[in-house]
Design an enzyme around this catalytic site. Structure first.
Site, PDB file in Angstrom:
ATOM      1  N   ASN A   9     -18.533   2.662  24.827  1.00 19.86           N
ATOM      2  CA  ASN A   9     -19.116   1.322  24.871  1.00 19.86           C
ATOM      3  C   ASN A   9     -18.361   0.452  25.866  1.00 19.86           C
ATOM      4  OD1 ASN A   9     -17.834  -1.353  23.647  1.00 19.86           O
ATOM      5  ND2 ASN A   9     -16.872   0.384  22.583  1.00 19.86           N
TER       6      ASN A   9
ATOM      7  N   PHE B  60     -17.404  -7.836  24.116  1.00 18.42           N
ATOM      8  CA  PHE B  60     -17.312  -8.914  23.122  1.00 18.42           C
ATOM      9  C   PHE B  60     -18.563  -9.798  23.109  1.00 18.42           C
ATOM     10  CE2 PHE B  60     -12.346  -9.173  23.369  1.00 18.42           C
ATOM     11  CZ  PHE B  60     -12.253  -7.938  22.760  1.00 18.42           C
TER      12      PHE B  60
ATOM     13  N   SER C  26      -8.989  -4.155  23.687  1.00 18.49           N
ATOM     14  CA  SER C  26     -10.274  -3.652  24.184  1.00 18.49           C
ATOM     15  C   SER C  26     -10.204  -3.459  25.694  1.00 18.49           C
ATOM     16  CB  SER C  26     -11.402  -4.631  23.852  1.00 18.49           C
ATOM     17  OG  SER C  26     -12.586  -4.267  24.526  1.00 18.49           O
TER      18      SER C  26
ATOM     19  N   ASN D 246     -12.755  -3.616  27.632  1.00 22.59           N
ATOM     20  CA  ASN D 246     -14.003  -4.130  28.199  1.00 22.59           C
ATOM     21  C   ASN D 246     -13.974  -5.599  28.600  1.00 22.59           C
ATOM     22  OD1 ASN D 246     -15.273  -1.594  27.822  1.00 22.59           O
ATOM     23  ND2 ASN D 246     -15.522  -2.074  25.658  1.00 22.59           N
ATOM     24  N   THR D 247     -12.837  -6.265  28.423  1.00 22.05           N
ATOM     25  CA  THR D 247     -12.637  -7.618  28.930  1.00 22.05           C
ATOM     26  C   THR D 247     -11.544  -7.559  29.975  1.00 22.05           C
ATOM     27  OG1 THR D 247     -13.337  -8.691  26.869  1.00 22.05           O
ATOM     28  CG2 THR D 247     -11.938  -9.969  28.347  1.00 22.05           C
TER      29      THR D 247
ATOM     30  N   LYS E  70      -4.065  -5.536  16.805  1.00 24.40           N
ATOM     31  CA  LYS E  70      -4.711  -4.240  17.057  1.00 24.40           C
ATOM     32  C   LYS E  70      -4.308  -3.757  18.436  1.00 24.40           C
ATOM     33  CE  LYS E  70      -9.133  -1.830  16.619  1.00 24.40           C
ATOM     34  NZ  LYS E  70     -10.533  -1.951  16.153  1.00 24.40           N
TER      35      LYS E  70
ATOM     36  N   ASN F 153      -7.427   1.060  18.935  1.00 23.42           N
ATOM     37  CA  ASN F 153      -8.712   0.687  19.516  1.00 23.42           C
ATOM     38  C   ASN F 153      -9.284   1.878  20.297  1.00 23.42           C
ATOM     39  OD1 ASN F 153     -10.865  -0.963  20.542  1.00 23.42           O
ATOM     40  ND2 ASN F 153      -9.518  -2.738  20.489  1.00 23.42           N
TER      41      ASN F 153
END
Length: 365
Positions: free
Chosen positions: A116, A120, A181, A183-184, A219, A248
């Site tokens: 993925n 967010f 994450s 993805n940011t 996390k 994560n």
């Protein structure tokens, strides 16, 4: 039955479309009191041996839903009714944001994995707070996972997290700072101790000031070097965090089997976080390292590659007090958490264990 439906129908549909429809159906369940209570009575963990206490909170069972599924706190009651011992919502940011461009969610069924790069996507902290304020028709332990708004620069990250914590910490059974994450852009840079310390101290100040003092966890990513895992663990102890969630998603693709490893022009699909079975070994390795470093001074929550009761059992023996999953839900269906808790209860009885706490950390070094 679910596996047949998945293989013949759901696997042919866009993963994000399926997820959206699923969340809508679960929200309907959440607002249907009679059905919700009946499902909860049938599927929620009830065996006293499964109960566990972590950072002052009593959990009906050790297995919970990881962040990423219920991004906007819209189906907490439904997921609790389906058998999860707790539900971690989010990741939620201070400001609403659409996330990254589609397509951004991919199944790798042969690997029992998901990639993925959602980014967010959520309605923001204020909207989530409104949903969390609603009275609940069934018992639910709710963790709230907060992250950085994408448009906020690194220099404003502390204020951004504090804004989310201020809105959500009073409504959470525990709060999670997500700095892991992939993805940011730039988010994982915040795991460096010199950046992480002021961030965690600021959010902790907010969490400590809530009426019941909301427990605070961080996390971390599986891609941290071992020395950095140790450094985060030491920092968590130093500033008095309640726990660490490990781990994560990963940007590493080495654990993927060759037939499903994207290549050539499909390599764009490889960007983003990989979760599911390929993450199992590293997630367990990080858990064991954390346990060796902090002992039982912090609550350790293990997530990554968890598929069945055997996996949960292994994480508990290795030192996790709580265990989470998400990716396998896609492949196992709505009875997944119920089956895991039932399997754990049977195993405890076979071994003559009447209290789950007796096995936590049993195989830890």
């Amino acid at each position: 039955m679910y596996r047949f439906v998945f293989s013949q129908v759901l696997s042919r549909l866009d993963p994000e479309d399926v997820h959206r429809l699923t969340v809508r159906a679960l929200r309907l369940l959440s607002v249907t009191p009679v059905v919700r209570r009946l499902v909860h009575r049938r599927l929620a963990p009830r065996d006293p041996a499964l109960r566990v206490r972590a950072f002052g909170v009593h959990f009906p069972g050790p297995f919970g839903l990881a962040a990423g599924f219920d991004k906007d706190a819209g189906c907490v009651e439904a997921m609790s009714a389906l058998g999860f011992g707790h539900v971690e919502v989010g990741t939620i940011t201070a400001h609403a944001q659409p996330g990254n461009a589609r397509p951004r969610l991919f199944r790798l069924a042969g690997n029992r994995a998901i990639i993925n790069r959602m980014g967010f996507n959520n309605d923001g902290a204020s909207a989530a707070a409104r949903r969390l304020r609603r009275s609940r028709g069934v018992p639910a332990i709710v963790g709230v996972n907060i992250g950085k708004t994408k448009v906020v620069p690194e220099s404003g990250a502390v204020e951004d997290y504090v804004a989310s914590a201020t809105a959500l910490a009073p409504l959470a059974d525990y709060l999670v700072v997500n700095v892991s994450s992939p993805n940011t852009p730039g988010l994982r840079d915040l795991q460096a101790v010199e950046l992480l310390e002021p961030l965690l101290r600021a959010v902790k100040k907010v969490a400590d000031a809530t009426p019941k003092r909301t427990p605070l966890l961080v996390k971390i990513a599986p891609d941290l070097a071992d020395a950095d895992v140790d450094a985060v663990a030491d920092l968590a102890l130093e500033i008095g965090l309640d726990g660490i969630i490990a781990t994560n998603t990963t940007v590493d693709r080495e654990a993927l089997t060759a037939p499903e490893r994207p290549a050539g022009r499909d390599a764009v699909r490889e960007s983003g976080g990989l979760s599911g079975r390929p993450l199992k070994a590293r997630s367990l390795e990080v858990l064991r390292r954390l346990r060796a470093r902090v002992g039982d001074r912090l609550v350790l929550v293990s997530v990554g590659g968890v598929e069945d009761a055997d996996d949960v059992w292994e994480r508990l023996l290795a030192g996790a007090t709580l265990v989470q999953g998400y990716s396998a839900l896609v492949y196992e269906g709505p009875l997944w958490a119920y089956r895991i808790h039932r399997g754990l209860a049977r195993r405890l009885r076979r071994q003559g264990v009447s209290d789950l706490r007796e096995i936590i950390g049993r195989t830890a070094a």
